[in-house]
Write a protein that holds these residues in place. Structure first.
Motif, PDB file in Angstrom:
ATOM      1  N   ILE A 232       0.851  -1.193   0.000  1.00 61.69           N
ATOM      2  CA  ILE A 232       0.000   0.000   0.000  1.00 61.69           C
ATOM      3  C   ILE A 232       0.886   1.241   0.000  1.00 61.69           C
ATOM      4  N   SER A 234       0.750   5.409   0.141  1.00 63.57           N
ATOM      5  CA  SER A 234      -0.148   6.517   0.475  1.00 63.57           C
ATOM      6  C   SER A 234       0.641   7.802   0.660  1.00 63.57           C
ATOM      7  N   ASP A 236       0.515  11.200   3.032  1.00 61.57           N
ATOM      8  CA  ASP A 236      -0.060  11.828   4.224  1.00 61.57           C
ATOM      9  C   ASP A 236       0.243  13.314   4.224  1.00 61.57           C
ATOM     10  N   THR A 252      -4.632  11.215   5.180  1.00 63.18           N
ATOM     11  CA  THR A 252      -4.188  10.563   3.951  1.00 63.18           C
ATOM     12  C   THR A 252      -4.913  11.214   2.769  1.00 63.18           C
ATOM     13  N   ALA A 254      -3.929  10.717  -0.613  1.00 60.45           N
ATOM     14  CA  ALA A 254      -3.860   9.879  -1.815  1.00 60.45           C
ATOM     15  C   ALA A 254      -3.430   8.481  -1.379  1.00 60.45           C
ATOM     16  N   ILE A 255      -3.961   7.465  -2.051  1.00 59.04           N
ATOM     17  CA  ILE A 255      -3.616   6.095  -1.662  1.00 59.04           C
ATOM     18  C   ILE A 255      -3.674   5.185  -2.876  1.00 59.04           C
ATOM     19  N   GLU A 256      -2.751   4.258  -2.941  1.00 56.89           N
ATOM     20  CA  GLU A 256      -2.717   3.220  -3.975  1.00 56.89           C
ATOM     21  C   GLU A 256      -2.664   1.867  -3.271  1.00 56.89           C
ATOM     22  N   ASP A 257      -3.805   1.189  -3.266  1.00 58.11           N
ATOM     23  CA  ASP A 257      -3.897  -0.146  -2.657  1.00 58.11           C
ATOM     24  C   ASP A 257      -3.656  -1.151  -3.779  1.00 58.11           C
ATOM     25  N   VAL A 274       1.203   7.887  -7.304  1.00 54.68           N
ATOM     26  CA  VAL A 274       0.100   8.420  -6.500  1.00 54.68           C
ATOM     27  C   VAL A 274      -0.042   9.904  -6.811  1.00 54.68           C
ATOM     28  N   PRO A 276      -1.768  13.259  -5.151  1.00 56.31           N
ATOM     29  CA  PRO A 276      -2.542  13.968  -4.114  1.00 56.31           C
ATOM     30  C   PRO A 276      -3.226  15.208  -4.700  1.00 56.31           C
ATOM     31  N   ASN A 281     -10.518  14.951  -2.227  1.00 55.06           N
ATOM     32  CA  ASN A 281     -10.681  15.089  -0.771  1.00 55.06           C
ATOM     33  C   ASN A 281     -11.659  16.203  -0.411  1.00 55.06           C
ATOM     34  N   GLU A 341       8.730   5.724   5.616  1.00 55.00           N
ATOM     35  CA  GLU A 341       8.155   6.990   5.180  1.00 55.00           C
ATOM     36  C   GLU A 341       9.209   7.834   4.477  1.00 55.00           C
TER      37      GLU A 341
END
Length: 390
Positions: A232, A234, A236, A252, A254-257, A274, A276, A281, A341
């Motif tokens: 995953i 993301s 932040d 969060t 943006a996220i890429e699962d 990703v 953002p 949002n 991170e």
């Protein structure tokens, strides 16, 4: 044909005073900040001997203006500077004028007077927290305002009809020299496994512009006997409200699962993307946004760049970003995570400078919307106090 120069104007309801400004955005370059300049137009007949003042203010709001708890208003004035513009305290010809001021003064005539303000080097940039869709009134924000008003003296009670207020923004652009691209690695050992899992993640640069996709390169060497069930990625946003408290908001944006799996003994080498964006949002309360003017759209707040030696406590809201790379390991019951991170900056690129010789002589005057009057009620006299006119 080169574009025409837009001049933003706003006139008080009683026509006694008007404000004209060549721009609304003022850039903090860390080592210097743009001077706030403009022109005040007065009508001596309407003024009837009153004086005209202009103020530059920076306010931190953390609640609506109409909310007062035990005599404490939910706002704090960080900076306020007031100048008398009319009658002029010095000859207009003695001051150094910007090109925009010279053109506006020629256009408006003898009843126009220039003004200047310099930002202190410890003021925050314009930023606000996105309210929930159900919230009403002012939201938590650092706001800047230029206000002109007429009165017998600076401390006298001011009629709202004789006041005009313009919201402006103080902002930062991405530095010309970017730093090293972030790269981080970690090794995870497991019980009952002779060999570890190795994770390395990197970005292709340290600063991204709003609207640019962020490419995250991930390398996994899984020599352990555990299976990676998912990868995953993301982004932040971390917003620290430092002026009146130490609240920290991590959202969060943006996220890429991915769903990618890395079995025991296998490897993965892949680049994820990703993006953002505020558009993804809109409904989320507490997202930090760049300052907003009128009804224009805005974007996710830019990263805060702090001048060395300036106390963070006076900077209102500090914003930073990080990419999180998380590996989900194990089964459904006993799953755990390994992660790293990568801090980065999200900012606007520095716009191309416009030379004075390239500016069109003809000016276009654009009205500021009187959005601050929406939903507000004046008393019969249209009065407000000298410190409140917006």
């Amino acid at each position: 044909m080169s574009p025409k120069q837009v001049v933003f104007k706003k006139i008080s309801k009683d026509k006694s005073v008007g404000v004209y400004m060549g721009k609304r955005d003022f850039v903090d370059r860390i080592d210097s900040v743009d001077v706030v300049d403009g022109v005040i137009l007065v009508d001596p007949e309407v003024l009837q001997g009153k004086k005209v003042y202009v103020t530059l203010s920076c306010t931190f709001r953390y609640g609506r203006d109409d909310v007062d708890v035990m005599g404490i208003a939910f706002r704090r004035d960080i900076f306020l500077s007031t100048r008398q513009i009319y009658p002029a305290l010095q000859d207009k010809e003695q001051g150094i004028l910007t090109k925009a001021q010279e053109k506006i003064l020629r256009k408006l005539g003898d009843n126009a007077y220039p003004f200047f303000f310099e930002f202190p080097d410890n003021l925050p940039c314009s930023v606000g927290m996105q309210p929930a869709p159900s919230d009403v009134g002012k939201h938590c924000a650092v706001e800047f305002e230029v206000k002109a008003f007429s009165a017998e003296n600076q401390d006298a009670k001011v009629r709202k009809r004789s006041t005009v207020a313009l919201a402006i923004r103080k902002m930062q652009y991405a530095p010309e020299q970017d730093g090293p691209a972030p790269c981080v690695s970690t090794t995870k050992d497991f019980l009952m496994s002779d060999k570890p899992l190795q994770l390395e993640a990197s970005l292709d640069k340290a600063t991204y512009y709003h609207g640019q996709p962020i490419n995250v390169h991930v390398n996994i060497n899984n020599t352990s006997n555990k299976n990676v069930r998912n990868v995953i990625i993301s982004v932040d946003q971390v917003a620290n409200v430092v002026l009146y408290c130490n609240d920290s908001y991590v959202k969060t944006v943006a996220i890429e699962d991915s769903g990618d799996k890395v079995d025991a003994g296998a490897t993965l080498d892949k680049t994820y993307s990703v993006l953002p964006l505020l558009a993804h949002n809109r409904e989320r309360r507490g997202i930090a946004l760049d300052g907003k003017l009128k009804h224009e759209d805005t974007n996710l707040a830019s990263s805060s760049v702090i001048k060395e030696g300036v106390l963070k406590e006076v900077l209102g809201i500090l914003v930073s970003y990080r990419v999180m790379v998380k590996l989900i390991i194990g089964g459904l019951v006993s799953a755990f995570r390994v992660g790293v991170e990568l801090p980065f900056r999200l900012m606007h690129p520095k716009p191309d400078a416009v030379r004075d010789s390239e500016m069109e002589e003809e000016m276009v005057f654009e009205e500021f919307k009187r959005s601050y009057l929406k939903g507000m009620v004046e008393d019969q006299e249209g009065n407000v106090s000298g410190g409140e006119g917006s």
